[in-house]
Scaffold this motif. Sequence first.
Motif, PDB file in Angstrom:
ATOM      1  N   LEU A   1       0.830  -1.207   0.000  1.00 17.77           N
ATOM      2  CA  LEU A   1       0.000   0.000   0.000  1.00 17.77           C
ATOM      3  C   LEU A   1       0.867   1.260   0.000  1.00 17.77           C
ATOM      4  N   GLN A   2       1.949   1.243   0.773  1.00  9.96           N
ATOM      5  CA  GLN A   2       2.836   2.408   0.828  1.00  9.96           C
ATOM      6  C   GLN A   2       3.445   2.683  -0.545  1.00  9.96           C
ATOM      7  N   LYS A   3       3.897   1.637  -1.194  1.00  8.05           N
ATOM      8  CA  LYS A   3       4.512   1.792  -2.516  1.00  8.05           C
ATOM      9  C   LYS A   3       3.514   2.343  -3.532  1.00  8.05           C
ATOM     10  N   GLU A   4       2.325   1.769  -3.572  1.00  9.52           N
ATOM     11  CA  GLU A   4       1.333   2.198  -4.562  1.00  9.52           C
ATOM     12  C   GLU A   4       0.773   3.578  -4.244  1.00  9.52           C
ATOM     13  N   LEU A   5       0.536   3.871  -2.970  1.00 10.21           N
ATOM     14  CA  LEU A   5       0.049   5.205  -2.605  1.00 10.21           C
ATOM     15  C   LEU A   5       1.099   6.270  -2.888  1.00 10.21           C
ATOM     16  N   SER A   6       2.360   5.942  -2.673  1.00  7.45           N
ATOM     17  CA  SER A   6       3.435   6.893  -2.987  1.00  7.45           C
ATOM     18  C   SER A   6       3.415   7.252  -4.461  1.00  7.45           C
TER      19      SER A   6
ATOM     20  N   SER B   1     -10.816  13.708  -1.119  1.00  2.00           N
ATOM     21  CA  SER B   1     -10.738  12.831  -2.287  1.00  2.00           C
ATOM     22  C   SER B   1     -10.321  11.404  -1.899  1.00  2.00           C
ATOM     23  N   ALA B   2     -10.581  10.998  -0.648  1.00  2.17           N
ATOM     24  CA  ALA B   2     -10.163   9.682  -0.156  1.00  2.17           C
ATOM     25  C   ALA B   2     -10.801   8.543  -0.948  1.00  2.17           C
ATOM     26  N   LYS B   3     -12.057   8.704  -1.361  1.00  2.00           N
ATOM     27  CA  LYS B   3     -12.724   7.636  -2.116  1.00  2.00           C
ATOM     28  C   LYS B   3     -12.093   7.463  -3.493  1.00  2.00           C
ATOM     29  N   THR B   4     -11.726   8.548  -4.121  1.00  2.00           N
ATOM     30  CA  THR B   4     -11.068   8.476  -5.422  1.00  2.00           C
ATOM     31  C   THR B   4      -9.696   7.823  -5.295  1.00  2.00           C
ATOM     32  N   ILE B   5      -8.977   8.177  -4.249  1.00  2.00           N
ATOM     33  CA  ILE B   5      -7.655   7.600  -4.008  1.00  2.00           C
ATOM     34  C   ILE B   5      -7.786   6.106  -3.753  1.00  2.00           C
ATOM     35  N   ARG B   6      -8.781   5.712  -2.980  1.00  2.00           N
ATOM     36  CA  ARG B   6      -9.000   4.288  -2.704  1.00  2.00           C
ATOM     37  C   ARG B   6      -9.338   3.542  -3.990  1.00  2.00           C
ATOM     38  N   TYR B   7     -10.128   4.173  -4.856  1.00  2.00           N
ATOM     39  CA  TYR B   7     -10.479   3.558  -6.137  1.00  2.00           C
ATOM     40  C   TYR B   7      -9.234   3.345  -7.009  1.00  2.00           C
ATOM     41  N   GLU B   8      -8.382   4.373  -7.081  1.00  2.00           N
ATOM     42  CA  GLU B   8      -7.134   4.260  -7.846  1.00  2.00           C
ATOM     43  C   GLU B   8      -6.236   3.177  -7.261  1.00  2.00           C
ATOM     44  N   LEU B   9      -6.178   3.122  -5.935  1.00  2.00           N
ATOM     45  CA  LEU B   9      -5.370   2.103  -5.263  1.00  2.00           C
ATOM     46  C   LEU B   9      -5.911   0.707  -5.562  1.00  2.00           C
ATOM     47  N   ALA B  10      -7.225   0.561  -5.535  1.00  2.00           N
ATOM     48  CA  ALA B  10      -7.849  -0.744  -5.812  1.00  2.00           C
ATOM     49  C   ALA B  10      -7.526  -1.208  -7.222  1.00  2.00           C
ATOM     50  N   ALA B  11      -7.476  -0.282  -8.157  1.00  2.00           N
ATOM     51  CA  ALA B  11      -7.147  -0.647  -9.535  1.00  2.00           C
ATOM     52  C   ALA B  11      -5.706  -1.150  -9.636  1.00  2.00           C
TER      53      ALA B  11
ATOM     54  N   THR C   1      -9.813  -3.865  -0.927  1.00  2.00           N
ATOM     55  CA  THR C   1      -8.930  -2.748  -0.594  1.00  2.00           C
ATOM     56  C   THR C   1      -9.375  -2.158   0.738  1.00  2.00           C
ATOM     57  N   PRO C   2      -8.453  -1.956   1.674  1.00  2.00           N
ATOM     58  CA  PRO C   2      -8.851  -1.419   2.987  1.00  2.00           C
ATOM     59  C   PRO C   2      -9.333   0.024   2.908  1.00  2.00           C
ATOM     60  N   GLU C   3     -10.146   0.396   3.878  1.00  2.00           N
ATOM     61  CA  GLU C   3     -10.550   1.797   4.034  1.00  2.00           C
ATOM     62  C   GLU C   3      -9.300   2.590   4.397  1.00  2.00           C
ATOM     63  N   LEU C   4      -9.161   3.778   3.836  1.00  2.00           N
ATOM     64  CA  LEU C   4      -7.972   4.588   4.078  1.00  2.00           C
ATOM     65  C   LEU C   4      -8.301   5.751   5.004  1.00  2.00           C
ATOM     66  N   SER C   5      -7.468   5.953   5.994  1.00  2.00           N
ATOM     67  CA  SER C   5      -7.558   7.155   6.824  1.00  2.00           C
ATOM     68  C   SER C   5      -6.176   7.799   6.833  1.00  2.00           C
ATOM     69  N   PHE C   6      -6.142   9.096   6.587  1.00  2.00           N
ATOM     70  CA  PHE C   6      -4.882   9.814   6.395  1.00  2.00           C
ATOM     71  C   PHE C   6      -4.557  10.670   7.610  1.00  2.00           C
TER      72      PHE C   6
END
Length: 121
Positions: free
Chosen positions: A13-18, A69-79, A88-93
């Motif tokens: 998750l860290q790698k892909e979110l980065s 934009s957390a939902k959009t980020i989660r969607y991109e991460l899921a892809a 894909t886990p729920e994201l909290s920043f």
Amino acid sequence: METTRQAKIARLLQKELSEIFRQQTAKMRNVIVSVSAVRVSPDLSIARVYLSVFPSSKAQEMLDSINNSAKTIRYELAAKVRFQLRKTPELSFYIDDSLDYIDNIDHLLGKDKQNTEVTTE
């Protein structure tokens, strides 16, 4: 105690979110967002993402924007992780202010060192 699976998923998750934040912040000038840590819950349903923002004066503004934009980020991460993870886990920043904390300690130690040099002379 973090399990091996939690650690592997956190690194993924860290790698892909980065990469997602690198692409997003490339459009914005003079702001850098990096993912300093990811902590995943034992049931793998929640991920706490710690972000470092440079310059730190814009940290709260960026955190608000990212949370909006957390939902959009989660969607991109899921892809990106669809072949590694079923859900894909729920994201909290959160803001990681450890660098500011370290900088403050260095500043205070430097000031203390200058004070001791002045008094010893």
